[in-house]
Each structure stands twice: as structure tokens, then as C-alpha cells.
Enzyme design. Structure first.
Site, PDB file in Angstrom:
ATOM      1  N   LYS A  20       0.782  -1.264  -0.034  1.00  0.00           N
ATOM      2  CA  LYS A  20       0.036   0.021  -0.087  1.00  0.00           C
ATOM      3  C   LYS A  20       0.829   1.216  -0.113  1.00  0.00           C
ATOM      4  CE  LYS A  20      -2.114  -1.105   3.869  1.00  0.00           C
ATOM      5  NZ  LYS A  20      -1.750  -2.302   4.061  1.00  0.00           N
ATOM      6  N   ARG A  95      -9.679   0.268   8.810  1.00  0.00           N
ATOM      7  CA  ARG A  95      -9.213  -1.294   9.089  1.00  0.00           C
ATOM      8  C   ARG A  95     -10.577  -1.802  10.014  1.00  0.00           C
ATOM      9  NH1 ARG A  95      -3.358  -0.101   8.695  1.00  0.00           N
ATOM     10  NH2 ARG A  95      -2.273  -2.465   8.880  1.00  0.00           N
ATOM     11  N   ARG A 134      11.322  -6.496   4.713  1.00  0.00           N
ATOM     12  CA  ARG A 134      11.312  -5.287   4.717  1.00  0.00           C
ATOM     13  C   ARG A 134      11.779  -5.080   6.241  1.00  0.00           C
ATOM     14  NH1 ARG A 134       5.271  -2.426   4.807  1.00  0.00           N
ATOM     15  NH2 ARG A 134       5.073  -3.258   6.857  1.00  0.00           N
ATOM     16  N   ARG A 140      11.363  -1.383  11.474  1.00  0.00           N
ATOM     17  CA  ARG A 140      10.067  -1.155  12.393  1.00  0.00           C
ATOM     18  C   ARG A 140      10.209  -2.534  13.238  1.00  0.00           C
ATOM     19  NH1 ARG A 140       5.093  -0.295   8.412  1.00  0.00           N
ATOM     20  NH2 ARG A 140       4.126  -1.420   9.880  1.00  0.00           N
ATOM     21  N   ARG A 152      -0.579  -9.585  13.363  1.00  0.00           N
ATOM     22  CA  ARG A 152      -1.224  -8.527  12.497  1.00  0.00           C
ATOM     23  C   ARG A 152      -2.214  -9.195  11.469  1.00  0.00           C
ATOM     24  NH1 ARG A 152       4.223  -6.053  11.082  1.00  0.00           N
ATOM     25  NH2 ARG A 152       3.116  -4.676   9.432  1.00  0.00           N
TER      26      ARG A 152
HETATM   27  P1  ADP Z   1       0.937  -2.517   7.679  1.00  0.00           P
HETATM   28  O1  ADP Z   1      -0.183  -2.310   6.926  1.00  0.00           O
HETATM   29  O2  ADP Z   1       2.231  -2.682   6.866  1.00  0.00           O
HETATM   30  O3  ADP Z   1       1.018  -3.561   8.829  1.00  0.00           O
HETATM   31  P2  ADP Z   1       0.683   0.109   8.880  1.00  0.00           P
HETATM   32  O4  ADP Z   1       1.866   1.032   8.767  1.00  0.00           O
HETATM   33  O5  ADP Z   1      -0.303   0.606   7.901  1.00  0.00           O
HETATM   34  O6  ADP Z   1       1.485  -1.260   8.596  1.00  0.00           O
HETATM   35  O7  ADP Z   1       0.367   0.018  10.308  1.00  0.00           O
HETATM   36  C1  ADP Z   1       0.964  -0.253  11.569  1.00  0.00           C
HETATM   37  C2  ADP Z   1       0.350  -0.458  12.715  1.00  0.00           C
HETATM   38  O8  ADP Z   1      -0.565   0.628  13.025  1.00  0.00           O
HETATM   39  C3  ADP Z   1      -0.910  -1.549  12.543  1.00  0.00           C
HETATM   40  O9  ADP Z   1      -0.259  -2.993  12.921  1.00  0.00           O
HETATM   41  C4  ADP Z   1      -1.809  -1.123  13.652  1.00  0.00           C
HETATM   42  O10 ADP Z   1      -1.466  -1.354  15.054  1.00  0.00           O
HETATM   43  C5  ADP Z   1      -1.576   0.493  13.429  1.00  0.00           C
HETATM   44  N1  ADP Z   1      -2.588   1.023  12.705  1.00  0.00           N
HETATM   45  C6  ADP Z   1      -2.276   1.545  11.373  1.00  0.00           C
HETATM   46  N2  ADP Z   1      -3.716   1.952  10.955  1.00  0.00           N
HETATM   47  C7  ADP Z   1      -4.823   1.500  11.840  1.00  0.00           C
HETATM   48  C8  ADP Z   1      -6.303   1.665  11.844  1.00  0.00           C
HETATM   49  N3  ADP Z   1      -6.877   2.413  10.775  1.00  0.00           N
HETATM   50  N4  ADP Z   1      -6.605   1.387  13.009  1.00  0.00           N
HETATM   51  C9  ADP Z   1      -6.076   0.834  13.947  1.00  0.00           C
HETATM   52  N5  ADP Z   1      -4.821   0.811  14.135  1.00  0.00           N
HETATM   53  C10 ADP Z   1      -4.197   1.151  12.959  1.00  0.00           C
END
Ligand code: ADP
Length: 196
Positions: A20, A95, A134, A140, A152
């Protein structure tokens, strides 16, 4: 914010590691959109040691979602910062169904709506491989730990995947094959957008 002009508002959807963030960069460049990544915003807050960052970190480190209320309020305040945008790419948001509902409501308040959900589809084994790679460059903590990654993906399957139905019911759902080169996937996204 004026919202009389028609905006292109994209939900870029997909499991962790689907690409994404990478693809968002390409889309904002071509269509002049504003990129709102909830993950990036949380990480910026963690780095800046804000109260929001401390709270978010306690969930992110375990591979859990940050609570809806916190996430929704944060996203809303980001959206209204922009005056007269061409549109937004929502990356990592919504999400949960509650987030999708809230997003619809506050876009309506500013006179606009989601145009399309583009969902990058990538199978689980490939995701795990990508996240492992990654981890070597992202720094991270949530990429480095296999248990956190597994959580996740589990949370994605139980809480996030159902958000597809929300947009399918509105006839806004488009699946995109997320396997291939970065350029191939970008072209698939461009084609899907240009068909709208
Ligand atoms: P990825 O999609 O690669 O897991 P992101 O950078 O989108 O990583 O998100 C990292 C973390 O941030 C998620 O695992 C979650 O804990 C938190 N997070 C991100 N977006 C949301 C959301 N819309 N609602 C709740 N938690 C979120």
C-alpha cells in the site's frame, strides 16, 4: 475546506505487506492526491514522543489495532487540515467497519465521499516473506518479530477483511492482483482508476 469540486478519494486496501505504501507514492504523484497513512502518522507521533504516540505504540508493538475512537479522531483532524484537495488516498484506514462508517459520515459532512476501494490481493506466505525482508530495512519493530506479524495478519483477517463487504455493498470495491513487479501493479491500479 471547500469541497464543491469533485474529488478522487481512494481507499487503498490490503493486508500488511501488500504494498500500500509503495503504490500510494505512485498514485499521489500521478493524480495529485494527498496521502494519509495512519501507520505513518502513528509512527511520526511515536518518534515525536507525543501522548498519541505513546498510546499507539502500546498497541502497535503487539500487532493489535489502535482503538477506533483514537484512530478516527486522528484521521478526521488530518483530513480537515487540507483546503481544496484534489482528493485523498487513505492507506491503512479504514481497518474496521466502525472506521469505514465514520469515514463515510465525515466525508459526507464536508460534501464528498469515497470514490473507490482498490484492494491489493497477496497471499499469506508471500506477505510473510515481504515483511521479513522489509524488517531488514524499515527498522520497524512490528516487522521484526514473527509473532507480531502473525498477529497482524490474524487481526487483518478477522477485523479488517470484512471492510471489503462494506464497499462491495456500495459497488465501490475493485480487487487488484498484488503479485508482480512494482511497475506492473502500479499499471493495474492506474487502469482501474482510469476506468472509473
Ligand atoms: P501494515 O499495513 O504494513 O501492517 P501500517 O503502517 O499500515 O502497517 O500500520 C502499522 C500499525 O499501526 C498496525 O499494525 C496497527 O497497529 C496500527 N494502525 C495503522 N492503521 C490503523 C487503523 N486504521 N486502525 C487501527 N490501528 C491502525
Amino acid at each position: 475546506m471547500t469541497s464543491l469540486s469533485i474529488m478522487l478519494n481512494i481507499v487503498l486496501f490490503g493486508p500488511p505487506g501488500a504494498g500500500k505504501g509503495t503504490q500510494s507514492e505512485r498514485l499521489i504523484e500521478k493524480y495529485g492526491l494527498i496521502h494519509l497513512s495512519t501507520g505513518d502518522i502513528f509512527r511520526a507521533n511515536i518518534k515525536g514522543e507525543t501522548a498519541l504516540g505513546t498510546l499507539a505504540k502500546s498497541f502497535i508493538d503487539k500487532g493489535q489495532l489502535v482503538p477506533d475512537e483514537v484512530t478516527i479522531n486522528m484521521l478526521r483532524s488530518e483530513v480537515v487540515k487540507h483546503t481544496d484537495p484534489k482528493g485523498f488516498i487513505f492507506d491503512g484506514f479504514p481497518r474496521t467497519n466502525a472506521q469505514a462508517q465514520a469515514l463515510d459520515e465525515f466525508l459526507k459532512e464536508i460534501g464528498t465521499s469515497i470514490t473507490v476501494m482498490l484492494a491489493l490481493e497477496v497471499e499469506e506466505n508471500e506477505l510473510k516473506e515481504r515483511l521479513k525482508k522489509r524488517a531488514e530495512v524499515s527498522g520497524r519493530a512490528d516487522d521484526a518479530n514473527p509473532e507480531v506479524i502473525a498477529n497482524r495478519i490474524k487481526v487483518y483477517n478477522s477485523e479488517t477483511a470484512p471492510v471489503k463487504d462494506f464497499y462491495q455493498h456500495q459497488n465501490k470495491f475493485v480487487a487488484i492482483n498484488g503479485i508482480g513487479s512494482i511497475d506492473e501493479i502500479t499499471n493495474r491500479l492506474f487502469e482501474a482508476i482510469d476506468l472509473i
